[in-house]
Design a protein around this motif. Structure first.
Motif, PDB file in Angstrom:
ATOM      1  N   THR A  70       1.706  14.618  -0.926  1.00 42.09           N
ATOM      2  CA  THR A  70       0.855  15.890  -1.031  1.00 42.09           C
ATOM      3  C   THR A  70      -0.463  15.402  -0.698  1.00 42.09           C
ATOM      4  O   THR A  70      -1.316  16.725  -0.662  1.00 42.09           O
ATOM      5  N   MET A  71      -1.010  14.513  -0.348  1.00 38.18           N
ATOM      6  CA  MET A  71      -2.373  14.321  -0.010  1.00 38.18           C
ATOM      7  C   MET A  71      -2.569  14.048   1.529  1.00 38.18           C
ATOM      8  O   MET A  71      -3.607  13.520   2.074  1.00 38.18           O
ATOM      9  N   GLY A  72      -1.860  14.624   2.198  1.00 37.04           N
ATOM     10  CA  GLY A  72      -2.118  14.732   3.638  1.00 37.04           C
ATOM     11  C   GLY A  72      -1.602  13.581   4.476  1.00 37.04           C
ATOM     12  O   GLY A  72      -1.737  13.593   5.687  1.00 37.04           O
ATOM     13  N   GLY A  73      -0.958  12.497   3.995  1.00 41.98           N
ATOM     14  CA  GLY A  73      -0.591  11.420   4.484  1.00 41.98           C
ATOM     15  C   GLY A  73       0.564  11.698   5.600  1.00 41.98           C
ATOM     16  O   GLY A  73       0.603  11.287   6.714  1.00 41.98           O
ATOM     17  N   THR A  74       1.507  12.669   5.263  1.00 44.96           N
ATOM     18  CA  THR A  74       2.417  12.905   6.163  1.00 44.96           C
ATOM     19  C   THR A  74       1.847  13.467   7.629  1.00 44.96           C
ATOM     20  O   THR A  74       2.205  13.199   8.683  1.00 44.96           O
ATOM     21  N   GLN A  75       1.151  14.520   7.677  1.00 41.62           N
ATOM     22  CA  GLN A  75       0.529  15.278   8.755  1.00 41.62           C
ATOM     23  C   GLN A  75      -0.585  14.020   9.447  1.00 41.62           C
ATOM     24  O   GLN A  75      -0.664  14.162  10.753  1.00 41.62           O
ATOM     25  N   ARG A 115      -1.131  10.339  14.243  1.00 41.20           N
ATOM     26  CA  ARG A 115      -1.238   9.045  14.912  1.00 41.20           C
ATOM     27  C   ARG A 115       0.021   8.572  15.391  1.00 41.20           C
ATOM     28  O   ARG A 115      -0.104   8.029  16.662  1.00 41.20           O
ATOM     29  N   ALA A 116       1.210   8.713  14.935  1.00 41.55           N
ATOM     30  CA  ALA A 116       2.502   8.271  15.466  1.00 41.55           C
ATOM     31  C   ALA A 116       3.649   9.222  15.786  1.00 41.55           C
ATOM     32  O   ALA A 116       4.584   8.652  16.663  1.00 41.55           O
ATOM     33  N   GLY A 117       3.216  10.591  15.891  1.00 42.35           N
ATOM     34  CA  GLY A 117       4.230  11.493  16.278  1.00 42.35           C
ATOM     35  C   GLY A 117       4.986  12.124  15.197  1.00 42.35           C
ATOM     36  O   GLY A 117       5.264  11.212  14.030  1.00 42.35           O
ATOM     37  N   VAL A 118       5.500  13.102  15.300  1.00 44.56           N
ATOM     38  CA  VAL A 118       6.336  14.012  14.190  1.00 44.56           C
ATOM     39  C   VAL A 118       7.783  13.133  13.795  1.00 44.56           C
ATOM     40  O   VAL A 118       7.855  13.122  12.703  1.00 44.56           O
ATOM     41  N   ALA A 119       8.482  12.725  14.645  1.00 42.73           N
ATOM     42  CA  ALA A 119       9.565  11.859  14.526  1.00 42.73           C
ATOM     43  C   ALA A 119       9.305  10.634  13.592  1.00 42.73           C
ATOM     44  O   ALA A 119      10.058  10.447  12.624  1.00 42.73           O
ATOM     45  N   ARG A 120       8.172   9.959  13.704  1.00 40.68           N
ATOM     46  CA  ARG A 120       8.019   8.630  13.130  1.00 40.68           C
ATOM     47  C   ARG A 120       7.696   9.209  11.841  1.00 40.68           C
ATOM     48  O   ARG A 120       7.751   8.454  10.838  1.00 40.68           O
ATOM     49  N   ALA A 121       6.724  10.012  11.532  1.00 43.07           N
ATOM     50  CA  ALA A 121       6.552  10.556  10.046  1.00 43.07           C
ATOM     51  C   ALA A 121       7.529  10.941   9.341  1.00 43.07           C
ATOM     52  O   ALA A 121       7.624  10.531   8.195  1.00 43.07           O
ATOM     53  N   LYS A 122       8.409  11.721   9.980  1.00 40.23           N
ATOM     54  CA  LYS A 122       9.867  12.080   9.349  1.00 40.23           C
ATOM     55  C   LYS A 122      10.533  10.776   8.922  1.00 40.23           C
ATOM     56  O   LYS A 122      10.986  10.549   7.787  1.00 40.23           O
ATOM     57  N   GLU A 123      10.746   9.740   9.741  1.00 37.81           N
ATOM     58  CA  GLU A 123      11.258   8.453   9.329  1.00 37.81           C
ATOM     59  C   GLU A 123      10.630   7.884   8.400  1.00 37.81           C
ATOM     60  O   GLU A 123      11.404   7.334   7.295  1.00 37.81           O
ATOM     61  N   PHE A 124       9.475   7.809   8.266  1.00 36.01           N
ATOM     62  CA  PHE A 124       8.600   7.182   7.237  1.00 36.01           C
ATOM     63  C   PHE A 124       8.951   7.872   5.907  1.00 36.01           C
ATOM     64  O   PHE A 124       9.016   7.052   4.863  1.00 36.01           O
ATOM     65  N   GLY A 154       4.004   2.340   2.514  1.00 32.61           N
ATOM     66  CA  GLY A 154       5.380   3.203   2.442  1.00 32.61           C
ATOM     67  C   GLY A 154       4.735   4.664   1.545  1.00 32.61           C
ATOM     68  O   GLY A 154       3.797   4.631   0.791  1.00 32.61           O
ATOM     69  N   LEU A 155       5.504   5.682   1.794  1.00 29.43           N
ATOM     70  CA  LEU A 155       5.554   6.853   1.276  1.00 29.43           C
ATOM     71  C   LEU A 155       6.857   7.030   0.646  1.00 29.43           C
ATOM     72  O   LEU A 155       7.727   7.617   1.401  1.00 29.43           O
ATOM     73  N   CYS A 162       0.685  -1.236  -0.061  1.00 30.71           N
ATOM     74  CA  CYS A 162       0.010  -0.015   0.031  1.00 30.71           C
ATOM     75  C   CYS A 162       0.928   1.457  -0.159  1.00 30.71           C
ATOM     76  O   CYS A 162       1.342   1.582   1.147  1.00 30.71           O
ATOM     77  N   LEU A 163       1.069   1.881  -1.312  1.00 29.28           N
ATOM     78  CA  LEU A 163       1.979   2.911  -1.290  1.00 29.28           C
ATOM     79  C   LEU A 163       1.424   4.209  -1.747  1.00 29.28           C
ATOM     80  O   LEU A 163       0.271   4.365  -2.301  1.00 29.28           O
ATOM     81  N   THR A 164       1.950   5.442  -1.354  1.00 24.13           N
ATOM     82  CA  THR A 164       1.701   6.587  -1.521  1.00 24.13           C
ATOM     83  C   THR A 164       0.300   6.993  -1.465  1.00 24.13           C
ATOM     84  O   THR A 164      -0.218   7.109  -0.320  1.00 24.13           O
ATOM     85  N   TRP A 165      -0.363   7.518  -2.679  1.00 26.08           N
ATOM     86  CA  TRP A 165      -1.825   7.854  -2.283  1.00 26.08           C
ATOM     87  C   TRP A 165      -2.720   6.883  -1.792  1.00 26.08           C
ATOM     88  O   TRP A 165      -3.797   7.389  -0.861  1.00 26.08           O
ATOM     89  N   ALA A 166      -2.524   5.700  -1.963  1.00 31.43           N
ATOM     90  CA  ALA A 166      -3.506   4.700  -1.051  1.00 31.43           C
ATOM     91  C   ALA A 166      -3.260   4.763   0.514  1.00 31.43           C
ATOM     92  O   ALA A 166      -4.056   4.717   1.272  1.00 31.43           O
TER      93      ALA A 166
END
Length: 256
Positions: A136-141, A146-155, A125-126, A102-106
């Protein structure tokens, strides 16, 4: 072909764009049509699922190549963002079922849903970094929520595929289910939500939206009004009477 089916109060949106369910303008149009139908005639719960070996291999990169300037890209990205934003605003439970890669947009659409179910072999994955882009579709934020900023950066920084067990540990995946019988289990899970107190579920979503915006203080400003308004519903009054007459767990909900 991507389609929206209804079975009583349960709506099922199936992504079916073989071989890889890539994001294209026709797929975007199909998603927006389905969401429009759900806005006009709400379901009591929505399941989003996919056909094929993978949930999605990502976006058709030709879509990015067609943008010749930042201004054109901004128009495209604004259009892309309307899909998860309108999905997140639906006033009933939404469930995303990921049976494989399940990548990017999904994944970004999954993050806009209330709940994410994953089979044990699913990976997420992103991977926009491979084309020098950020999601660009809001997945990062939404991942950060859900997981915290540091996890989002890692992802996003690594672009690596993360398995379902890891994302369950991060509080991104709600439940990991066995591969065998996954689709049926996801449908049954969502069907049970569709048979529940729809208006109360909508109220819960509103309260949590206030929490996401302004934390506990803002949620507290609205929770009593939102909850009290449920006394206008048949479901609450009938369920209270059922509890007193027949005991807990016997009420049947209609969504009214």
């Amino acid at each position: 072909m991507t389609r929206l089916d209804r079975d009583g109060g349960l709506a099922v949106l199936t992504i079916d764009e073989p071989p890889l369910n890539l994001y294209t303008r026709p797929l975007q149009d199909a998603l927006l049509d389905a969401i429009g139908s759900l806005e006009e005639t709400p379901a009591r719960a929505l399941l989003i699922r996919a056909e094929g070996r993978v949930v999605s291999g990502g976006v058709d990169v030709a879509l990015f190549d067609a943008q010749s300037s930042p201004e054109e890209a901004k128009v495209l990205f604004d259009e892309l963002l309307t899909v998860p934003d309108r999905l997140a605003a639906l006033p009933f439970p939404t469930v995303f079922a990921a049976h494989g890669l399940c990548l990017t947009w999904a994944f970004e659409v999954a993050m806009a849903c209330d709940l994410l179910l994953a089979s044990s072999r699913a990976k997420f994955g992103l991977v926009e970094k491979v084309v020098g882009l950020t999601p660009t579709m809001g997945g990062t934020q939404r991942l950060a929520a859900r997981a915290g900023v540091a996890r989002a950066k890692e992802f996003v920084f690594t672009g690596e595929p993360f398995d379902a067990a890891t994302l369950e540990r991060w509080n991104v995946v709600n439940r990991v289910l066995p591969d065998e019988g996954f689709d049926a289990a996801a449908r049954e899970f969502t069907r049970q939500l569709a048979e529940g107190p729809t208006r109360a579920h909508a109220a819960t979503k509103r309260i949590l939206a206030h929490f996401e915006h302004g934390g506990v203080p803002e949620a507290n400003e609205h929770v009593t009004t939102i909850a009290a308004d449920l006394y206008r519903t048949e479901d609450l009054r009938n369920a209270v009477k059922s509890f007193l007459t027949d005991g807990p767990g016997k009420a049947r909900f209609t969504g009214r």
